[in-house]
Motif scaffolding. Sequence first.
Motif, mmCIF file in Angstrom:
data_model
loop_
_atom_site.group_PDB
_atom_site.id
_atom_site.type_symbol
_atom_site.label_atom_id
_atom_site.label_comp_id
_atom_site.label_asym_id
_atom_site.label_seq_id
_atom_site.Cartn_x
_atom_site.Cartn_y
_atom_site.Cartn_z
ATOM 1 N N GLN A 117 -10.426 -44.433 -14.800
ATOM 2 C CA GLN A 117 -11.390 -43.872 -13.841
ATOM 3 C C GLN A 117 -10.816 -43.980 -12.429
ATOM 4 N N LEU A 118 -10.259 -45.130 -12.099
ATOM 5 C CA LEU A 118 -9.614 -45.297 -10.794
ATOM 6 C C LEU A 118 -8.406 -44.382 -10.666
ATOM 7 N N ALA A 119 -7.643 -44.247 -11.738
ATOM 8 C CA ALA A 119 -6.456 -43.384 -11.722
ATOM 9 C C ALA A 119 -6.835 -41.947 -11.407
ATOM 10 N N ALA A 120 -8.056 -41.574 -11.762
ATOM 11 C CA ALA A 120 -8.547 -40.231 -11.469
ATOM 12 C C ALA A 120 -9.188 -40.147 -10.082
ATOM 13 N N GLY A 121 -9.158 -41.258 -9.343
ATOM 14 C CA GLY A 121 -9.721 -41.281 -7.993
ATOM 15 C C GLY A 121 -11.227 -41.457 -7.957
ATOM 16 N N GLN A 122 -11.817 -41.841 -9.069
ATOM 17 C CA GLN A 122 -13.271 -42.017 -9.134
ATOM 18 C C GLN A 122 -13.630 -43.482 -8.939
ATOM 19 N N LEU A 158 0.202 -43.533 -17.639
ATOM 20 C CA LEU A 158 -0.115 -43.419 -16.215
ATOM 21 C C LEU A 158 1.144 -43.227 -15.376
ATOM 22 N N SER A 159 1.023 -42.416 -14.362
ATOM 23 C CA SER A 159 2.123 -42.206 -13.416
ATOM 24 C C SER A 159 2.007 -43.213 -12.275
ATOM 25 N N ASP A 160 3.074 -43.331 -11.497
ATOM 26 C CA ASP A 160 3.020 -44.187 -10.305
ATOM 27 C C ASP A 160 1.925 -43.716 -9.354
ATOM 28 N N GLU A 161 1.788 -42.409 -9.223
ATOM 29 C CA GLU A 161 0.737 -41.863 -8.357
ATOM 30 C C GLU A 161 -0.635 -42.331 -8.822
ATOM 31 N N GLN A 162 -0.864 -42.321 -10.115
ATOM 32 C CA GLN A 162 -2.148 -42.780 -10.639
ATOM 33 C C GLN A 162 -2.313 -44.285 -10.450
ATOM 34 N N LEU A 163 -1.263 -45.053 -10.669
ATOM 35 C CA LEU A 163 -1.333 -46.501 -10.467
ATOM 36 C C LEU A 163 -1.664 -46.842 -9.016
ATOM 37 N N ASP A 164 -1.186 -46.023 -8.081
ATOM 38 C CA ASP A 164 -1.400 -46.253 -6.653
ATOM 39 C C ASP A 164 -2.743 -45.722 -6.142
ATOM 40 N N LEU A 212 -9.630 -50.520 -4.037
ATOM 41 C CA LEU A 212 -8.493 -51.161 -4.691
ATOM 42 C C LEU A 212 -7.776 -50.154 -5.581
ATOM 43 N N THR A 213 -6.552 -50.485 -5.951
ATOM 44 C CA THR A 213 -5.738 -49.557 -6.749
ATOM 45 C C THR A 213 -6.005 -49.706 -8.247
ATOM 46 N N CYS A 214 -5.642 -48.671 -8.942
ATOM 47 C CA CYS A 214 -5.672 -48.683 -10.400
ATOM 48 C C CYS A 214 -4.776 -49.806 -10.917
ATOM 49 N N GLN A 215 -3.611 -49.975 -10.328
ATOM 50 C CA GLN A 215 -2.700 -51.021 -10.769
ATOM 51 C C GLN A 215 -3.337 -52.394 -10.616
ATOM 52 N N PHE A 216 -4.023 -52.637 -9.497
ATOM 53 C CA PHE A 216 -4.709 -53.920 -9.315
ATOM 54 C C PHE A 216 -5.715 -54.144 -10.435
ATOM 55 N N MET A 217 -6.507 -53.139 -10.735
ATOM 56 C CA MET A 217 -7.524 -53.262 -11.774
ATOM 57 C C MET A 217 -6.871 -53.605 -13.118
ATOM 58 N N THR A 240 9.976 -38.186 -14.501
ATOM 59 C CA THR A 240 8.978 -38.763 -15.401
ATOM 60 C C THR A 240 9.374 -40.172 -15.791
ATOM 61 N N ALA A 241 10.648 -40.371 -16.134
ATOM 62 C CA ALA A 241 11.105 -41.693 -16.537
ATOM 63 C C ALA A 241 10.958 -42.692 -15.398
ATOM 64 N N VAL A 242 11.322 -42.308 -14.185
ATOM 65 C CA VAL A 242 11.217 -43.196 -13.040
ATOM 66 C C VAL A 242 9.750 -43.495 -12.742
ATOM 67 N N MET A 243 8.925 -42.485 -12.822
ATOM 68 C CA MET A 243 7.517 -42.681 -12.514
ATOM 69 C C MET A 243 6.829 -43.610 -13.507
ATOM 70 N N SER A 244 7.365 -43.737 -14.704
ATOM 71 C CA SER A 244 6.704 -44.533 -15.722
ATOM 72 C C SER A 244 7.209 -45.977 -15.799
ATOM 73 N N LEU A 245 8.179 -46.360 -14.971
ATOM 74 C CA LEU A 245 8.727 -47.711 -15.063
ATOM 75 C C LEU A 245 7.678 -48.788 -14.820
ATOM 76 N N ARG A 246 6.862 -48.637 -13.793
ATOM 77 C CA ARG A 246 5.818 -49.636 -13.521
ATOM 78 C C ARG A 246 4.789 -49.676 -14.638
ATOM 79 N N ALA A 247 4.374 -48.503 -15.080
ATOM 80 C CA ALA A 247 3.393 -48.445 -16.160
ATOM 81 C C ALA A 247 3.959 -49.089 -17.421
#
Length: 182
Positions: free
Chosen positions: A79-84, A131-137, A150-155, A15-22
């Motif tokens: 919304q993007l993080a949810a794949g929508q 947000l997780s890295d998976e959601q950001l991607d 485009l990615t959630c992170q880009f948005m 969890t800690a690693v996944m949240s570094l970018r966020a």
Amino acid sequence: MTTVMTEVPRAATATAVMSLRANSLATILEQGALALATVARGLTDTQWQTRLPKDGRKIGVVVHHVATMYPLEVQLAQQLAAGQPITGVTWDVVHGINAQHAVDYDATTTAEAVALLEKNSAAAAEAIRALSDEQLDRVATISLYGDAPLTCQFMLEDHAVRHSYHHLARARGALERQLQPA
């Protein structure tokens, strides 16, 4: 002798690693909002009313605008993080929202705008940190960019995270122009 566990449980580490970018994105957003709030607090009434070249909005209205847009920008990223996909959002829609906001908040005060900026930037940062890295991607199409995938992170980076920096630079430019001899 009692052995003390010093190892972090695997789930907590992931969890800690996944949240570094966020966390990094949220921190950048917070720093930009703080910089914008700091400049806003230091403006005279005349400077607060200064219109941005090409944009036409007053600096004060733009500070309030940044604060107002954080919830919407984060909602779209989620919304993007949810794949929508994001549909129905075009630059014409954005310009219409901005124009109406400028009319509705033409008389906003420094105290009102800065308070909203602080409140909404804190909420935006909290949402981004969730947000997780998976959601950001995660990738989905965005109507604002011609339905490009485009990615959630880009948005986040192109909107909520950079928003205060973008308008702060334009405000500083407008204020510097006022100081130049005619």
